[in-house]
Every structure is written in structure tokens, then in C-alpha cells.
Design a protein around this motif. Structure first.
Motif, PDB file in Angstrom:
ATOM      1  N   PRO A 112      67.005  76.601  18.387  1.00 18.67           N
ATOM      2  CA  PRO A 112      67.087  75.154  18.625  1.00 18.67           C
ATOM      3  C   PRO A 112      67.892  74.449  17.543  1.00 18.67           C
ATOM      4  CG  PRO A 112      64.957  75.725  17.703  1.00 18.67           C
ATOM      5  CD  PRO A 112      65.661  77.014  17.978  1.00 18.67           C
ATOM      6  N   ASN A 113      68.597  73.387  17.937  1.00 15.55           N
ATOM      7  CA  ASN A 113      69.300  72.591  16.934  1.00 15.55           C
ATOM      8  C   ASN A 113      68.334  71.568  16.333  1.00 15.55           C
ATOM      9  OD1 ASN A 113      69.183  70.278  18.681  1.00 15.55           O
ATOM     10  ND2 ASN A 113      71.049  70.978  19.722  1.00 15.55           N
ATOM     11  N   VAL A 114      68.809  70.801  15.393  1.00 14.84           N
ATOM     12  CA  VAL A 114      67.949  69.852  14.671  1.00 14.84           C
ATOM     13  C   VAL A 114      67.296  68.852  15.618  1.00 14.84           C
ATOM     14  CG1 VAL A 114      67.936  67.999  12.959  1.00 14.84           C
ATOM     15  CG2 VAL A 114      69.247  70.085  12.518  1.00 14.84           C
ATOM     16  N   THR A 115      68.084  68.311  16.539  1.00 11.01           N
ATOM     17  CA  THR A 115      67.555  67.316  17.477  1.00 11.01           C
ATOM     18  C   THR A 115      66.486  67.910  18.368  1.00 11.01           C
ATOM     19  OG1 THR A 115      69.690  66.168  17.502  1.00 11.01           O
ATOM     20  CG2 THR A 115      68.170  65.695  19.312  1.00 11.01           C
ATOM     21  N   GLU A 116      66.702  69.117  18.833  1.00 11.12           N
ATOM     22  CA  GLU A 116      65.721  69.778  19.705  1.00 11.12           C
ATOM     23  C   GLU A 116      64.423  70.058  18.956  1.00 11.12           C
ATOM     24  OE1 GLU A 116      68.740  72.181  22.721  1.00 11.12           O
ATOM     25  OE2 GLU A 116      68.215  73.048  20.773  1.00 11.12           O
ATOM     26  N   LYS A 117      64.527  70.480  17.707  1.00  7.88           N
ATOM     27  CA  LYS A 117      63.327  70.716  16.898  1.00  7.88           C
ATOM     28  C   LYS A 117      62.537  69.429  16.719  1.00  7.88           C
ATOM     29  CE  LYS A 117      65.290  74.380  13.979  1.00  7.88           C
ATOM     30  NZ  LYS A 117      65.717  74.695  12.598  1.00  7.88           N
ATOM     31  N   GLU A 118      63.239  68.355  16.381  1.00  8.73           N
ATOM     32  CA  GLU A 118      62.566  67.079  16.149  1.00  8.73           C
ATOM     33  C   GLU A 118      61.866  66.585  17.416  1.00  8.73           C
ATOM     34  OE1 GLU A 118      65.574  64.497  14.646  1.00  8.73           O
ATOM     35  OE2 GLU A 118      65.479  65.317  12.598  1.00  8.73           O
ATOM     36  N   LYS A 119      62.511  66.735  18.555  1.00  8.43           N
ATOM     37  CA  LYS A 119      61.926  66.300  19.823  1.00  8.43           C
ATOM     38  C   LYS A 119      60.661  67.086  20.132  1.00  8.43           C
ATOM     39  CE  LYS A 119      62.973  65.668  24.735  1.00  8.43           C
ATOM     40  NZ  LYS A 119      64.013  65.814  25.803  1.00  8.43           N
ATOM     41  N   PHE A 120      60.714  68.405  19.920  1.00  7.28           N
ATOM     42  CA  PHE A 120      59.546  69.251  20.169  1.00  7.28           C
ATOM     43  C   PHE A 120      58.388  68.875  19.250  1.00  7.28           C
ATOM     44  CE2 PHE A 120      57.319  73.128  18.605  1.00  7.28           C
ATOM     45  CZ  PHE A 120      56.510  73.329  19.714  1.00  7.28           C
ATOM     46  N   ILE A 121      58.657  68.724  17.955  1.00  8.89           N
ATOM     47  CA  ILE A 121      57.591  68.384  16.997  1.00  8.89           C
ATOM     48  C   ILE A 121      57.003  67.019  17.326  1.00  8.89           C
ATOM     49  CG2 ILE A 121      57.081  67.882  14.578  1.00  8.89           C
ATOM     50  CD1 ILE A 121      57.431  70.869  15.186  1.00  8.89           C
ATOM     51  N   THR A 122      57.840  66.061  17.698  1.00  4.74           N
ATOM     52  CA  THR A 122      57.344  64.721  18.059  1.00  4.74           C
ATOM     53  C   THR A 122      56.395  64.802  19.249  1.00  4.74           C
ATOM     54  OG1 THR A 122      59.352  63.645  17.243  1.00  4.74           O
ATOM     55  CG2 THR A 122      58.035  62.420  18.840  1.00  4.74           C
ATOM     56  N   THR A 123      56.768  65.570  20.263  1.00  5.70           N
ATOM     57  CA  THR A 123      55.904  65.733  21.438  1.00  5.70           C
ATOM     58  C   THR A 123      54.599  66.410  21.066  1.00  5.70           C
ATOM     59  OG1 THR A 123      57.822  65.916  22.916  1.00  5.70           O
ATOM     60  CG2 THR A 123      55.734  66.805  23.723  1.00  5.70           C
ATOM     61  N   LEU A 124      54.684  67.434  20.242  1.00  3.86           N
ATOM     62  CA  LEU A 124      53.496  68.194  19.844  1.00  3.86           C
ATOM     63  C   LEU A 124      52.524  67.317  19.057  1.00  3.86           C
ATOM     64  CD1 LEU A 124      52.366  71.044  20.086  1.00  3.86           C
ATOM     65  CD2 LEU A 124      53.496  71.623  17.924  1.00  3.86           C
ATOM     66  N   VAL A 125      53.049  66.577  18.106  1.00  4.18           N
ATOM     67  CA  VAL A 125      52.185  65.749  17.256  1.00  4.18           C
ATOM     68  C   VAL A 125      51.626  64.554  18.034  1.00  4.18           C
ATOM     69  CG1 VAL A 125      52.120  64.311  15.181  1.00  4.18           C
ATOM     70  CG2 VAL A 125      53.301  66.511  15.137  1.00  4.18           C
ATOM     71  N   SER A 126      52.405  64.003  18.938  1.00  8.12           N
ATOM     72  CA  SER A 126      51.923  62.909  19.774  1.00  8.12           C
ATOM     73  C   SER A 126      50.736  63.358  20.627  1.00  8.12           C
ATOM     74  CB  SER A 126      53.054  62.399  20.674  1.00  8.12           C
ATOM     75  OG  SER A 126      52.587  61.425  21.584  1.00  8.12           O
ATOM     76  N   THR A 127      50.818  64.565  21.166  1.00  7.81           N
ATOM     77  CA  THR A 127      49.714  65.110  21.962  1.00  7.81           C
ATOM     78  C   THR A 127      48.508  65.399  21.076  1.00  7.81           C
ATOM     79  OG1 THR A 127      51.369  66.142  23.405  1.00  7.81           O
ATOM     80  CG2 THR A 127      49.092  66.885  23.650  1.00  7.81           C
ATOM     81  N   TYR A 128      48.774  65.910  19.885  1.00 12.96           N
ATOM     82  CA  TYR A 128      47.703  66.178  18.915  1.00 12.96           C
ATOM     83  C   TYR A 128      46.953  64.881  18.594  1.00 12.96           C
ATOM     84  CZ  TYR A 128      45.845  69.368  15.283  1.00 12.96           C
ATOM     85  OH  TYR A 128      45.078  70.199  14.515  1.00 12.96           O
ATOM     86  N   LYS A 129      47.693  63.813  18.410  1.00  5.57           N
ATOM     87  CA  LYS A 129      47.092  62.512  18.117  1.00  5.57           C
ATOM     88  C   LYS A 129      46.139  62.091  19.233  1.00  5.57           C
ATOM     89  CE  LYS A 129      48.246  57.655  17.219  1.00  5.57           C
ATOM     90  NZ  LYS A 129      49.351  56.649  17.091  1.00  5.57           N
ATOM     91  N   TYR A 130      46.567  62.276  20.450  1.00  6.61           N
ATOM     92  CA  TYR A 130      45.728  61.916  21.605  1.00  6.61           C
ATOM     93  C   TYR A 130      44.416  62.704  21.568  1.00  6.61           C
ATOM     94  CZ  TYR A 130      44.049  61.850  26.415  1.00  6.61           C
ATOM     95  OH  TYR A 130      43.253  61.732  27.524  1.00  6.61           O
ATOM     96  N   HIS A 131      44.493  64.002  21.277  1.00  7.01           N
ATOM     97  CA  HIS A 131      43.281  64.828  21.218  1.00  7.01           C
ATOM     98  C   HIS A 131      42.346  64.378  20.105  1.00  7.01           C
ATOM     99  CE1 HIS A 131      44.852  67.417  24.236  1.00  7.01           C
ATOM    100  NE2 HIS A 131      45.703  68.091  23.472  1.00  7.01           N
ATOM    101  N   LEU A 132      42.898  64.082  18.948  1.00  7.95           N
ATOM    102  CA  LEU A 132      42.077  63.680  17.813  1.00  7.95           C
ATOM    103  C   LEU A 132      41.398  62.337  18.073  1.00  7.95           C
ATOM    104  CD1 LEU A 132      44.532  64.743  14.972  1.00  7.95           C
ATOM    105  CD2 LEU A 132      42.396  65.877  15.600  1.00  7.95           C
ATOM    106  N   GLU A 133      42.105  61.426  18.690  1.00  7.46           N
ATOM    107  CA  GLU A 133      41.498  60.135  19.036  1.00  7.46           C
ATOM    108  C   GLU A 133      40.386  60.315  20.054  1.00  7.46           C
ATOM    109  OE1 GLU A 133      45.216  57.048  18.282  1.00  7.46           O
ATOM    110  OE2 GLU A 133      45.035  58.051  20.232  1.00  7.46           O
TER     111      GLU A 133
END
Length: 365
Positions: free
Chosen positions: A186-207
């Protein structure tokens, strides 16, 4: 004493990790229960009860160093890291797997009050990861336990019990593995997009967990998974797969920022992030210092680095299991998990921050 502390502070990190081996870490009073969520790093047998799952460890040689040499569903030759954290908190080991008591939940409410392990090997933060109990499923199962509590306790009593309990979460690695298998460069943009999606979902679970009563979160970050025997077996040089380690570090950094943000917005929330990444990295850098002699090849398995084939009853396994970092192609040995549990529970900020698990346990409501 001041001189001794100064000398200890000057030692390399790996030596500081070694000192935990000689510390008596007493269990703390006042923690009524532990609730565990995550993947195979935390599973203690839930997948045994999933007929369609291929992510199982309820057969030899798993459990060869567990009491009575019994395979339990733990992806380990003995205990896993969650067991050791539970021991330090004051429990015998991890609470029982949810699916072992699910059919008896109305009759075994005491198990819900003392704690339950919902973790499922192969699962991830994203529902699309794996074919086992996703984090969403695990939280739904916790909601069932929470509901049953209130049929035996008042709402206030249930809230008080949960606010004093420790919620341990160890997940994220499988999401990264799955992403890598779909896009191994993955390029830099693809990595950032994946991590953003992953952490956003993690936030939902924690809340969601917070809204169900969780207040004390003990997080375990993602280790340098690119250095596991399986990824090494994919590398032409036999080295660590850098892209997996980079994604792990990005996810861990984003998780730290997320937890800080949540602690400012969710009243009464407290947390500690235990760094399995730091523990494993220290072991790989200086293994001999802490009694480890093999950091690349798994103790049990087959193929290159014993990382191409799983640990099955027909696989060979090493005799010096306490000298190996990895038990199978993806998971640590009992010995390595013990080191991680010690460091995360009572360690320095390198191994757990902004406070360690012991301080989290002792925090007042």
C-alpha cells in the motif's frame, strides 16, 4: 536506595524488563471482575464452540505446559498474556470463555459477575475480518451478560460492579493481516485511509462498551507482527515484513490518540495501553539477556521458520519452550506471555502508558 534507583534507570530497556521477573506483583483488592475482548491473543476457548471456525487450538500440542497438559483453546503451550494479567490483578487466570457458559447463563450468573472472556481467535475490529465472533458480536454477548446481571442485581449495583471492573481488549492484528493479504504494497494514502477506518470503528466499539458500563479500559496494542514466523516465511530474505510492522505502529499511535480523546469526553473513563509491541521488540533486540535463544523460528509448526504450517498433533515441537519467543507461526510462548504480562502490569511507561495496569487497577472511581 536513591543510588540503586538511579542505576536501574540507566539500564537498557531490556534489562528493566528482566527485573520484573523477580518482582512479586500482588493482586489488588477491589476488582470484582475482568471482561476480555479480542482475538487469538486473548481467546481462552470460545472458538472451541464454533463449529464452522478453522481458528482453533483445542488439540495437542497446544496446552502441553498448561495444568494437566490440557489443550484448552488457548493458542499457546500454556497460559496466554490475558491469563498472566488476570493473575497479577488477583484472579486464578482468565475468566471462562463466554460460549462455555452461554447455554447456562441464567444459572451461572456468578460467572458474569466475576468476569467473562469474549475473545475469539481470528476476529478483528472490523466485522469483515475473520469468520469468528467479531468485536461487534463480542460486545453483543457482553450486553447479554449485562442484561442478566440486572435480573439479579439492581441497576445501581450492576453499574458499581462494572465501574470497578477491568475491561481488557487485545485486537487489531488480524485486521492488519487481512488488509496486507489484499494489498501487500500500500502507498501512504492507502495506509492512512485503512488506519482511519480501523480506528474509527474501534472508537465506536469502545463507546458502546462505555455505554454498557465499562469505565476502566486495559488495552493491549499490536506487536511487530511482521516478525512472526509466518510473515518471515513469506519474505525472500527471511527478515521481518516491514509493511506489517509499519501498519502496526501506525495503528498503535492512532489508538493512543483515540484513547486520550475518549478520556477527555467520556466521564469517568480511565485507561492504560500495554505495549506488547515494545515487549516483543525488546526481546528480539536482546533475547539472550532475558533467557530467550530463538526469536525467528516457532517452537511448533512446519516449513520455513516453522511458520508455513500450523501447530497440529502431527507437528514437531521444541523441548526448550521457555527459550522460544514464538510458540506457533503467529503466537507467543507461555514464557514470552509471562514477560509481557509482567511488563504491562507493573512496568515503566515504555511498556504501559499513560499509566500501567497496576495503577489502573488502583485508580479510584
Amino acid at each position: 536506595m536513591a543510588f540503586l534507583l538511579t542505576k536501574l534507570a540507566s539500564l537498557p530497556s531490556v534489562l528493566c524488563l528482566l527485573t520484573f521477573l523477580f518482582w512479586e506483583v500482588a493482586g489488588a483488592d477491589g476488582v470484582p471482575a475482568i471482561y476480555v475482548f479480542g482475538d487469538s491473543t486473548a481467546d481462552v476457548g470460545n472458538n472451541n464452540y464454533l463449529p464452522g471456525s478453522t481458528a482453533k487450538a483445542n488439540f495437542p500440542h497446544n496446552g502441553v505446559d498448561f495444568p494437566a497438559k490440557r489443550p484448552t483453546g488457548r493458542f499457546s503451550n500454556g497460559y496466554n498474556g490475558i491469563d498472566f494479567l488476570a493473575m497479577h490483578i488477583g484472579f486464578k487466570r482468565s475468566p471462562p470463555p463466554f460460549l462455555s457458559i452461554a447455554s447456562k447463563i441464567h444459572h451461572r450468573i456468578v460467572s458474569g459477575i466475576k468476569g467473562v472472556n469474549f475473545a475469539s481467535g481470528g476476529s478483528g475490529i472490523l466485522d469483515s475480518t475473520g469468520d469468528t465472533m467479531s468485536t461487534t458480536n463480542q460486545i453483543e454477548n457482553f450486553a447479554t451478560v449485562r442484561s442478566n446481571m440486572t435480573s439479579h442485581l439492581s441497576e445501581m449495583q450492576a453499574d458499581q460492579l462494572l465501574s470497578k471492573s477491568i475491561f481488557i481488549i487485545s485486537t487489531g492484528g488480524n485486521d492488519i493481516f487481512d488488509y496486507f493479504l489484499q494489498n501487500n504494497a500500500p502507498n501512504v494514502t492507502e495506509k492512512e485511509k485503512f488506519i482511519t477506518t480501523l480506528v474509527s470503528t474501534y472508537k465506536y466499539h469502545l463507546e458502546k462498551l462505555y455505554n454498557l458500563g465499562a469505565r476502566k479500559f486495559g488495552m493491549v496494542d499490536v506487536p511487530p507482527i511482521g516478525c512472526c514466523p509466518f510473515p518471515r516465511s513469506l519474505s525472500p530474505t527471511g527478515g521481518c515484513l516491514d509493511v506489517l510492522n509499519e501498519l502496526s505502529l501506525q495503528f498503535n499511535k492512532a489508538t493512543m490518540a483515540l484513547m486520550h480523546e475518549l478520556s477527555l469526553t467520556l466521564k469517568g473513563m480511565k485507561y492504560s495501553i500495554g505495549s506488547s509491541n515494545a515487549v516483543v521488540s525488546n526481546i528480539i533486540r536482546s533475547p539472550a539477556t532475558i533467557g530467550i535463544k530463538e526469536t525467528k523460528t516457532a517452537c511448533c509448526g512446519g516449513g520455513k521458520f516453522n511458520g508455513e504450517l500450523s501447530c497440529t498433533p502431527n507437528a514437531s515441537f521444541c523441548s526448550e519452550r521457555n527459550r522460544y519467543l514464538f510458540w506457533d507461526k503467529l503466537h507467543p510462548t507461555h514464557a514470552a506471555s509471562k514477560l509481557a504480562g509482567l511488563a504491562i502490569y507493573g512496568g515503566s511507561p515504555e511498556f504501559a502508558s499513560p499509566i500501567n495496569f497496576k495503577q489502573l487497577v488502583e485508580e479510584d472511581d
